[in-house]
Design a protein around this motif. Sequence first.
Motif, PDB file in Angstrom:
ATOM      1  N   ASP A 123      15.205  -5.276  -8.152  1.00  0.00           N
ATOM      2  CA  ASP A 123      15.474  -5.059  -6.740  1.00  0.00           C
ATOM      3  C   ASP A 123      14.209  -5.235  -5.898  1.00  0.00           C
ATOM      4  OD1 ASP A 123      18.122  -4.395  -7.339  1.00  0.00           O
ATOM      5  OD2 ASP A 123      17.572  -2.293  -7.703  1.00  0.00           O
ATOM      6  N   ALA A 124      14.387  -5.752  -4.677  1.00  0.00           N
ATOM      7  CA  ALA A 124      13.283  -5.835  -3.720  1.00  0.00           C
ATOM      8  C   ALA A 124      13.013  -4.455  -3.131  1.00  0.00           C
ATOM      9  CB  ALA A 124      13.633  -6.828  -2.607  1.00  0.00           C
ATOM     10  N   ARG A 125      11.748  -4.096  -2.973  1.00  0.00           N
ATOM     11  CA  ARG A 125      11.353  -2.769  -2.484  1.00  0.00           C
ATOM     12  C   ARG A 125      10.552  -2.908  -1.203  1.00  0.00           C
ATOM     13  NH1 ARG A 125      11.606   0.382  -7.265  1.00  0.00           N
ATOM     14  NH2 ARG A 125      13.106  -0.666  -8.625  1.00  0.00           N
ATOM     15  N   ALA A 126      10.890  -2.112  -0.217  1.00  0.00           N
ATOM     16  CA  ALA A 126      10.204  -2.152   1.078  1.00  0.00           C
ATOM     17  C   ALA A 126       8.997  -1.222   1.071  1.00  0.00           C
ATOM     18  CB  ALA A 126      11.164  -1.757   2.198  1.00  0.00           C
ATOM     19  N   VAL A 127       8.005  -1.549   1.876  1.00  0.00           N
ATOM     20  CA  VAL A 127       6.814  -0.735   2.070  1.00  0.00           C
ATOM     21  C   VAL A 127       6.598  -0.549   3.568  1.00  0.00           C
ATOM     22  CG1 VAL A 127       4.305  -0.604   1.759  1.00  0.00           C
ATOM     23  CG2 VAL A 127       5.740  -1.533  -0.066  1.00  0.00           C
ATOM     24  N   ASP A 128       6.410   0.681   3.993  1.00  0.00           N
ATOM     25  CA  ASP A 128       6.178   0.949   5.415  1.00  0.00           C
ATOM     26  C   ASP A 128       4.813   0.414   5.847  1.00  0.00           C
ATOM     27  OD1 ASP A 128       8.595   2.261   5.733  1.00  0.00           O
ATOM     28  OD2 ASP A 128       7.749   4.216   5.195  1.00  0.00           O
ATOM     29  N   PRO A 129       4.740  -0.171   7.039  1.00  0.00           N
ATOM     30  CA  PRO A 129       3.427  -0.602   7.546  1.00  0.00           C
ATOM     31  C   PRO A 129       2.532   0.597   7.823  1.00  0.00           C
ATOM     32  CG  PRO A 129       5.110  -0.828   9.247  1.00  0.00           C
ATOM     33  CD  PRO A 129       5.833  -0.466   7.986  1.00  0.00           C
ATOM     34  N   PRO A 130       1.219   0.418   7.777  1.00  0.00           N
ATOM     35  CA  PRO A 130       0.312   1.554   7.997  1.00  0.00           C
ATOM     36  C   PRO A 130       0.332   2.080   9.421  1.00  0.00           C
ATOM     37  CG  PRO A 130      -0.909  -0.495   7.817  1.00  0.00           C
ATOM     38  CD  PRO A 130       0.504  -0.814   7.454  1.00  0.00           C
ATOM     39  N   PHE A 131       0.769   1.260  10.371  1.00  0.00           N
ATOM     40  CA  PHE A 131       0.912   1.716  11.754  1.00  0.00           C
ATOM     41  C   PHE A 131       1.984   0.870  12.431  1.00  0.00           C
ATOM     42  CE2 PHE A 131      -2.876  -0.881  11.116  1.00  0.00           C
ATOM     43  CZ  PHE A 131      -2.616  -1.980  11.904  1.00  0.00           C
ATOM     44  N   TYR A 132       2.556   1.408  13.531  1.00  0.00           N
ATOM     45  CA  TYR A 132       3.724   0.795  14.160  1.00  0.00           C
ATOM     46  C   TYR A 132       3.472   0.342  15.598  1.00  0.00           C
ATOM     47  CZ  TYR A 132       6.441   2.704  10.283  1.00  0.00           C
ATOM     48  OH  TYR A 132       6.925   2.998   9.042  1.00  0.00           O
ATOM     49  N   TYR A 133       2.252   0.448  16.059  1.00  0.00           N
ATOM     50  CA  TYR A 133       1.978   0.173  17.469  1.00  0.00           C
ATOM     51  C   TYR A 133       2.280  -1.285  17.825  1.00  0.00           C
ATOM     52  CZ  TYR A 133      -0.600  -0.226  21.849  1.00  0.00           C
ATOM     53  OH  TYR A 133      -0.947  -0.454  23.147  1.00  0.00           O
ATOM     54  N   ASN A 134       2.995  -1.487  18.949  1.00  0.00           N
ATOM     55  CA  ASN A 134       3.300  -2.819  19.448  1.00  0.00           C
ATOM     56  C   ASN A 134       2.406  -3.164  20.626  1.00  0.00           C
ATOM     57  OD1 ASN A 134       5.274  -3.533  17.641  1.00  0.00           O
ATOM     58  ND2 ASN A 134       6.974  -2.852  18.925  1.00  0.00           N
ATOM     59  N   ILE A 135       1.944  -4.401  20.651  1.00  0.00           N
ATOM     60  CA  ILE A 135       1.160  -4.905  21.781  1.00  0.00           C
ATOM     61  C   ILE A 135       2.117  -5.604  22.732  1.00  0.00           C
ATOM     62  CG2 ILE A 135      -0.667  -6.498  22.471  1.00  0.00           C
ATOM     63  CD1 ILE A 135      -1.992  -5.978  19.782  1.00  0.00           C
ATOM     64  N   ARG A 136       2.102  -5.193  23.974  1.00  0.00           N
ATOM     65  CA  ARG A 136       3.048  -5.717  24.958  1.00  0.00           C
ATOM     66  C   ARG A 136       2.515  -6.987  25.619  1.00  0.00           C
ATOM     67  NH1 ARG A 136       7.885  -4.553  24.216  1.00  0.00           N
ATOM     68  NH2 ARG A 136       8.186  -5.495  26.262  1.00  0.00           N
ATOM     69  N   PHE A 137       3.332  -8.030  25.580  1.00  0.00           N
ATOM     70  CA  PHE A 137       3.093  -9.245  26.327  1.00  0.00           C
ATOM     71  C   PHE A 137       4.097  -9.282  27.480  1.00  0.00           C
ATOM     72  CE2 PHE A 137       1.306 -10.261  22.169  1.00  0.00           C
ATOM     73  CZ  PHE A 137       0.106 -10.857  22.525  1.00  0.00           C
ATOM     74  N   PRO A 138       3.934 -10.187  28.450  1.00  0.00           N
ATOM     75  CA  PRO A 138       4.882 -10.210  29.580  1.00  0.00           C
ATOM     76  C   PRO A 138       6.338 -10.393  29.160  1.00  0.00           C
ATOM     77  CG  PRO A 138       2.931 -11.517  30.096  1.00  0.00           C
ATOM     78  CD  PRO A 138       2.807 -11.111  28.657  1.00  0.00           C
ATOM     79  N   TRP A 139       6.563 -11.026  28.000  1.00  0.00           N
ATOM     80  CA  TRP A 139       7.931 -11.348  27.611  1.00  0.00           C
ATOM     81  C   TRP A 139       8.445 -10.503  26.448  1.00  0.00           C
ATOM     82  CZ3 TRP A 139       4.029 -15.139  27.717  1.00  0.00           C
ATOM     83  CH2 TRP A 139       3.983 -15.882  28.894  1.00  0.00           C
ATOM     84  N   PHE A 140       7.560  -9.992  25.621  1.00  0.00           N
ATOM     85  CA  PHE A 140       8.010  -9.270  24.418  1.00  0.00           C
ATOM     86  C   PHE A 140       6.864  -8.425  23.878  1.00  0.00           C
ATOM     87  CE2 PHE A 140       6.590 -13.553  23.199  1.00  0.00           C
ATOM     88  CZ  PHE A 140       5.579 -13.250  22.292  1.00  0.00           C
ATOM     89  N   GLY A 141       7.227  -7.535  22.948  1.00  0.00           N
ATOM     90  CA  GLY A 141       6.225  -6.761  22.223  1.00  0.00           C
ATOM     91  C   GLY A 141       5.981  -7.386  20.860  1.00  0.00           C
ATOM     92  N   TYR A 142       4.742  -7.295  20.403  1.00  0.00           N
ATOM     93  CA  TYR A 142       4.392  -7.926  19.137  1.00  0.00           C
ATOM     94  C   TYR A 142       3.637  -6.917  18.270  1.00  0.00           C
ATOM     95  CZ  TYR A 142       3.312 -11.776  15.970  1.00  0.00           C
ATOM     96  OH  TYR A 142       3.258 -12.601  14.884  1.00  0.00           O
ATOM     97  N   SER A 143       3.954  -6.898  16.992  1.00  0.00           N
ATOM     98  CA  SER A 143       3.393  -5.912  16.079  1.00  0.00           C
ATOM     99  C   SER A 143       1.874  -6.021  15.987  1.00  0.00           C
ATOM    100  CB  SER A 143       4.005  -6.086  14.687  1.00  0.00           C
ATOM    101  OG  SER A 143       3.334  -5.287  13.739  1.00  0.00           O
ATOM    102  N   SER A 144       1.202  -4.916  16.202  1.00  0.00           N
ATOM    103  CA  SER A 144      -0.250  -4.913  16.061  1.00  0.00           C
ATOM    104  C   SER A 144      -0.659  -5.098  14.606  1.00  0.00           C
ATOM    105  CB  SER A 144      -0.829  -3.606  16.606  1.00  0.00           C
ATOM    106  OG  SER A 144      -0.304  -2.498  15.907  1.00  0.00           O
ATOM    107  N   TYR A 145       0.231  -4.750  13.680  1.00  0.00           N
ATOM    108  CA  TYR A 145      -0.092  -4.927  12.270  1.00  0.00           C
ATOM    109  C   TYR A 145      -0.302  -6.401  11.932  1.00  0.00           C
ATOM    110  CZ  TYR A 145       0.180  -5.102   7.238  1.00  0.00           C
ATOM    111  OH  TYR A 145      -0.097  -5.359   5.921  1.00  0.00           O
ATOM    112  N   LYS A 146       0.444  -7.279  12.579  1.00  0.00           N
ATOM    113  CA  LYS A 146       0.271  -8.707  12.315  1.00  0.00           C
ATOM    114  C   LYS A 146      -1.097  -9.191  12.807  1.00  0.00           C
ATOM    115  CE  LYS A 146       5.171  -9.881  12.125  1.00  0.00           C
ATOM    116  NZ  LYS A 146       6.266 -10.746  12.617  1.00  0.00           N
ATOM    117  N   PHE A 147      -1.575  -8.621  13.902  1.00  0.00           N
ATOM    118  CA  PHE A 147      -2.944  -8.934  14.322  1.00  0.00           C
ATOM    119  C   PHE A 147      -3.949  -8.405  13.298  1.00  0.00           C
ATOM    120  CE2 PHE A 147      -0.939  -9.296  18.556  1.00  0.00           C
ATOM    121  CZ  PHE A 147      -1.463 -10.516  18.941  1.00  0.00           C
ATOM    122  N   PHE A 148      -3.620  -7.284  12.680  1.00  0.00           N
ATOM    123  CA  PHE A 148      -4.475  -6.727  11.639  1.00  0.00           C
ATOM    124  C   PHE A 148      -4.566  -7.696  10.455  1.00  0.00           C
ATOM    125  CE2 PHE A 148      -4.703  -4.216   7.678  1.00  0.00           C
ATOM    126  CZ  PHE A 148      -5.946  -3.619   7.848  1.00  0.00           C
TER     127      PHE A 148
END
Length: 294
Positions: A123-148
Motif C-alpha cells: 500500500d502507498a503511505r502518506a506523510v504529512d508535510p513539515p509545515f502547511y503555510y501557503n504563499i498568496r499570489f494574486p490568483w492563488f495560494g501556493y505551498s511554501s513547502y514546495k519552495f522549501f
Amino acid sequence: MDIAPYLLLATLEGLVQASVLMLTALGLSLVFGVMRVVNVAHGEFYMLGAVGAWLCATLIPGHPAISFAVALIVAPLIVGLLAALADRAILQRINYNPEATIVSTIGISYIIQQLTLMTFGPDARAVDPPFYYNIRFPWFGYSSYKFFIIGVAVALVATLWLLMKHSKMGLLMRATQYDRETALNFGIPVGRVYSAVFAFGAMMAAVAGVLVVPNSQAHYLMGHDPLLMSFIVVIVGGLGSIPGTIAAAILIGLSDGLLSVFFSPTLAKIASTLLVALVLVFKPQGLFGKAGRI
C-alpha cells in the motif's frame, strides 16, 4: 482568458520538478562520471528515502517537522551506508565490468524492491508535510513547502559543486575519473573513492525521496519514474557532466511543468522522450558533452 496565472503555476510546478530531477540525476551522473557505472538501482535508493521518511513519521511523535528533519538526515545516511556496502560486496568483486554492473544493479534493485514489499507492504503511505503555510499570489495560494524543496535542492547542488572543485575529496574523485591506473600508482585509494561516490549518489537520490513524499505517497514501486527521468536528464545533459545535468534538469522540469498544466502529463513525458531521441541523433555526446564531465 488571462494566461498569467496558469503560466505562473506551470513555472512553479516546473521548478519543483526540476529541483527533484537535479538531485536524482546528479547522483546518477556522478556515479557514471567517476566510476563508469550505470546504476539501475538508483530509483530504489530514491524509494528507500521516501519509505524512510514515512518510517520516521510513524515512529517519532510530535510535530511533523521533527520527524521530517530526522528523516532528512538519517534516511540518506542509512541509504548511503547500504550503497557503500553493496559497492564493496558486489561491484568491487566484479571489478566494475560494464555489462556485469548493469546486471548486478538490476539484481540489487529487485532485492531492495522485494524486501521493501515484504516489510513495508504493497500500500502507498502518506506523510504529512513539515509545515502547511501557503504563499498568496494574486490568483492563488501556493505551498511554501514546495519552495522549501527548491531551496534544499539549490543548496545541495551548490554544496556538491564546491565539494568537487575545492575539496580534497573532489580532487581525488577527479583524479580517479581521469586515469584510474595513475591514481592507483600515486597511492589514491580508488576502492574507497568509488565506495564514497556510490554512497553519495545514493544519498542524493534518498534526499529527493524524502523531499517528495509529503507531496505524494511512499510506495515500493515509486522508483521507476525517477530512474527513467534521471536517465533522460543525464543523456540530454551529457553522460557524467554535472553542468549538463543541471541544465537538462531545469529544461526538462520546466517543459514538463508547462506541458502538464496546459496540456497533459502524458504529453510531457512524450516530449521528454522525443528530446532524448533528437539529442542522440544530432548531438550524441549530450548538450554539454564537450565541456568535460566534472
